[in-house]
Motif scaffolding. Structure first.
Motif, PDB file in Angstrom:
ATOM      1  N   LEU A 233      13.854  11.937   2.469  1.00 16.14           N
ATOM      2  CA  LEU A 233      12.670  12.249   1.664  1.00 16.14           C
ATOM      3  C   LEU A 233      11.950  10.991   1.195  1.00 16.14           C
ATOM      4  CD1 LEU A 233      14.197  15.078  -0.551  1.00 16.14           C
ATOM      5  CD2 LEU A 233      12.808  15.335   1.511  1.00 16.14           C
ATOM      6  N   LEU A 234      12.550   9.816   1.472  1.00 11.37           N
ATOM      7  CA  LEU A 234      12.017   8.531   1.012  1.00 11.37           C
ATOM      8  C   LEU A 234      11.883   8.511  -0.513  1.00 11.37           C
ATOM      9  CD1 LEU A 234       9.280   7.934   3.736  1.00 11.37           C
ATOM     10  CD2 LEU A 234      11.621   7.085   3.712  1.00 11.37           C
ATOM     11  N   LYS A 235      12.926   9.021  -1.193  1.00 10.44           N
ATOM     12  CA  LYS A 235      12.889   9.110  -2.650  1.00 10.44           C
ATOM     13  C   LYS A 235      14.167   8.610  -3.285  1.00 10.44           C
ATOM     14  CE  LYS A 235       9.577  12.632  -3.487  1.00 10.44           C
ATOM     15  NZ  LYS A 235       8.442  11.957  -3.998  1.00 10.44           N
ATOM     16  N   LEU A 236      14.027   8.117  -4.495  1.00  9.63           N
ATOM     17  CA  LEU A 236      15.136   7.835  -5.384  1.00  9.63           C
ATOM     18  C   LEU A 236      14.916   8.774  -6.568  1.00  9.63           C
ATOM     19  CD1 LEU A 236      16.730   4.583  -6.420  1.00  9.63           C
ATOM     20  CD2 LEU A 236      15.837   6.036  -8.220  1.00  9.63           C
ATOM     21  N   VAL A 237      15.883   9.640  -6.819  1.00 12.59           N
ATOM     22  CA  VAL A 237      15.732  10.649  -7.868  1.00 12.59           C
ATOM     23  C   VAL A 237      16.702  10.346  -9.001  1.00 12.59           C
ATOM     24  CG1 VAL A 237      15.817  13.113  -8.391  1.00 12.59           C
ATOM     25  CG2 VAL A 237      15.110  12.361  -6.120  1.00 12.59           C
ATOM     26  N   ILE A 238      16.175  10.207 -10.204  1.00 11.26           N
ATOM     27  CA  ILE A 238      17.005   9.998 -11.383  1.00 11.26           C
ATOM     28  C   ILE A 238      17.393  11.378 -11.887  1.00 11.26           C
ATOM     29  CG2 ILE A 238      17.064   9.107 -13.738  1.00 11.26           C
ATOM     30  CD1 ILE A 238      15.114   6.929 -12.759  1.00 11.26           C
TER      31      ILE A 238
ATOM     32  N   ALA B 111       9.331   6.327  -3.068  1.00 14.24           N
ATOM     33  CA  ALA B 111       8.937   6.536  -4.462  1.00 14.24           C
ATOM     34  C   ALA B 111      10.168   6.947  -5.261  1.00 14.24           C
ATOM     35  CB  ALA B 111       7.872   7.630  -4.552  1.00 14.24           C
ATOM     36  N   TRP B 112      10.066   6.863  -6.575  1.00 16.25           N
ATOM     37  CA  TRP B 112      11.146   7.349  -7.425  1.00 16.25           C
ATOM     38  C   TRP B 112      10.569   8.362  -8.390  1.00 16.25           C
ATOM     39  CZ3 TRP B 112      11.596   6.910 -12.752  1.00 16.25           C
ATOM     40  CH2 TRP B 112      10.696   6.051 -13.393  1.00 16.25           C
ATOM     41  N   GLU B 113      11.443   9.235  -8.869  1.00 13.69           N
ATOM     42  CA  GLU B 113      11.009  10.258  -9.816  1.00 13.69           C
ATOM     43  C   GLU B 113      12.208  10.739 -10.622  1.00 13.69           C
ATOM     44  OE1 GLU B 113      11.220  14.276  -7.098  1.00 13.69           O
ATOM     45  OE2 GLU B 113       9.447  13.011  -6.914  1.00 13.69           O
ATOM     46  N   TYR B 114      11.912  11.397 -11.725  1.00 11.24           N
ATOM     47  CA  TYR B 114      12.955  12.053 -12.507  1.00 11.24           C
ATOM     48  C   TYR B 114      13.183  13.444 -11.917  1.00 11.24           C
ATOM     49  CZ  TYR B 114      12.354   8.520 -16.155  1.00 11.24           C
ATOM     50  OH  TYR B 114      12.301   7.350 -16.849  1.00 11.24           O
ATOM     51  N   TRP B 115      14.440  13.900 -11.937  1.00  6.76           N
ATOM     52  CA  TRP B 115      14.746  15.252 -11.466  1.00  6.76           C
ATOM     53  C   TRP B 115      14.000  16.275 -12.307  1.00  6.76           C
ATOM     54  CZ3 TRP B 115      16.978  17.297  -7.336  1.00  6.76           C
ATOM     55  CH2 TRP B 115      17.418  18.609  -7.375  1.00  6.76           C
ATOM     56  N   TRP B 116      13.977  16.036 -13.626  1.00  5.09           N
ATOM     57  CA  TRP B 116      13.234  16.894 -14.551  1.00  5.09           C
ATOM     58  C   TRP B 116      12.014  16.103 -14.999  1.00  5.09           C
ATOM     59  CZ3 TRP B 116      15.430  21.376 -14.029  1.00  5.09           C
ATOM     60  CH2 TRP B 116      16.795  21.456 -13.817  1.00  5.09           C
ATOM     61  N   PRO B 117      10.817  16.491 -14.611  1.00  5.11           N
ATOM     62  CA  PRO B 117       9.610  15.700 -14.916  1.00  5.11           C
ATOM     63  C   PRO B 117       9.419  15.364 -16.383  1.00  5.11           C
ATOM     64  CG  PRO B 117       9.094  17.470 -13.389  1.00  5.11           C
ATOM     65  CD  PRO B 117      10.515  17.690 -13.842  1.00  5.11           C
ATOM     66  N   GLU B 118       9.886  16.208 -17.298  1.00  7.96           N
ATOM     67  CA  GLU B 118       9.674  15.957 -18.726  1.00  7.96           C
ATOM     68  C   GLU B 118      10.668  14.964 -19.307  1.00  7.96           C
ATOM     69  OE1 GLU B 118      12.356  19.456 -18.219  1.00  7.96           O
ATOM     70  OE2 GLU B 118      10.420  18.933 -17.412  1.00  7.96           O
TER      71      GLU B 118
ATOM     72  N   LYS C  87      12.322   2.306 -15.488  1.00 10.76           N
ATOM     73  CA  LYS C  87      11.296   2.113 -14.467  1.00 10.76           C
ATOM     74  C   LYS C  87      11.523   0.804 -13.715  1.00 10.76           C
ATOM     75  CE  LYS C  87       6.360   1.601 -13.768  1.00 10.76           C
ATOM     76  NZ  LYS C  87       5.028   1.584 -14.340  1.00 10.76           N
ATOM     77  N   GLU C  88      11.799  -0.259 -14.443  1.00 10.33           N
ATOM     78  CA  GLU C  88      12.021  -1.567 -13.816  1.00 10.33           C
ATOM     79  C   GLU C  88      13.226  -1.530 -12.868  1.00 10.33           C
ATOM     80  OE1 GLU C  88      13.432  -5.827 -15.490  1.00 10.33           O
ATOM     81  OE2 GLU C  88      11.665  -4.966 -16.459  1.00 10.33           O
ATOM     82  N   ARG C  89      14.320  -0.944 -13.351  1.00 10.48           N
ATOM     83  CA  ARG C  89      15.538  -0.876 -12.528  1.00 10.48           C
ATOM     84  C   ARG C  89      15.350   0.049 -11.330  1.00 10.48           C
ATOM     85  NH1 ARG C  89      19.382  -2.982  -9.994  1.00 10.48           N
ATOM     86  NH2 ARG C  89      21.447  -2.142 -10.272  1.00 10.48           N
ATOM     87  N   ALA C  90      14.653   1.172 -11.524  1.00  8.54           N
ATOM     88  CA  ALA C  90      14.402   2.104 -10.414  1.00  8.54           C
ATOM     89  C   ALA C  90      13.581   1.430  -9.318  1.00  8.54           C
ATOM     90  CB  ALA C  90      13.697   3.358 -10.920  1.00  8.54           C
ATOM     91  N   GLU C  91      12.623   0.612  -9.691  1.00  9.96           N
ATOM     92  CA  GLU C  91      11.816  -0.090  -8.691  1.00  9.96           C
ATOM     93  C   GLU C  91      12.651  -1.117  -7.931  1.00  9.96           C
ATOM     94  OE1 GLU C  91       8.402  -1.347 -10.958  1.00  9.96           O
ATOM     95  OE2 GLU C  91       7.539   0.665 -10.897  1.00  9.96           O
ATOM     96  N   GLU C  92      13.604  -1.766  -8.611  1.00  8.47           N
ATOM     97  CA  GLU C  92      14.532  -2.676  -7.925  1.00  8.47           C
ATOM     98  C   GLU C  92      15.390  -1.907  -6.930  1.00  8.47           C
ATOM     99  OE1 GLU C  92      16.877  -4.513 -10.959  1.00  8.47           O
ATOM    100  OE2 GLU C  92      15.200  -5.647 -11.780  1.00  8.47           O
ATOM    101  N   LEU C  93      15.888  -0.752  -7.359  1.00  4.28           N
ATOM    102  CA  LEU C  93      16.721   0.068  -6.484  1.00  4.28           C
ATOM    103  C   LEU C  93      15.930   0.583  -5.279  1.00  4.28           C
ATOM    104  CD1 LEU C  93      18.626   1.996  -9.270  1.00  4.28           C
ATOM    105  CD2 LEU C  93      19.624   0.313  -7.691  1.00  4.28           C
TER     106      LEU C  93
END
Length: 82
Positions: A71-76, A6-13, A27-33
């Motif tokens: 963690l199976l994550k991509l964090v922006i 999954a991907w998420e922002y470091w700061w949720p807001e 969102k589109e680029r994060a899903e590609e990554l």
């Protein structure tokens, strides 16, 4: 994404401060990554390497992200609009 990635922002807001076009581009680029990360880090939670921030450019800005295979994550971690 498959396999629990999954991907998420470091700061949720963060997404609240972005315009809809930039948020959609990110969102589109994060899903590609994520698809690339699933392929490169097949071992997932057994991964023992480190990770460094990387930069991705999208229409209207750029963002820095970190892939955390254990963690199976991509964090922006930051977004810059221009």
């Amino acid at each position: 994404m498959s396999d629990g990635w999954a991907w998420e922002y470091w700061w949720p807001e963060t997404e609240l401060d972005l315009g809809p076009e930039l948020a959609g581009q990110i969102k589109e680029r994060a899903e590609e990554l994520l698809r690339a990360a699933e392929t490169l880090h097949i071992t997932g939670q057994r991964y023992e390497g480190g990770s460094e921030t990387q930069v991705a450019y999208v229409k209207g800005g750029m963002f820095e992200y970190l892939v955390a295979p254990r963690l199976l994550k991509l964090v922006i971690v930051s977004v810059t609009a221009y």
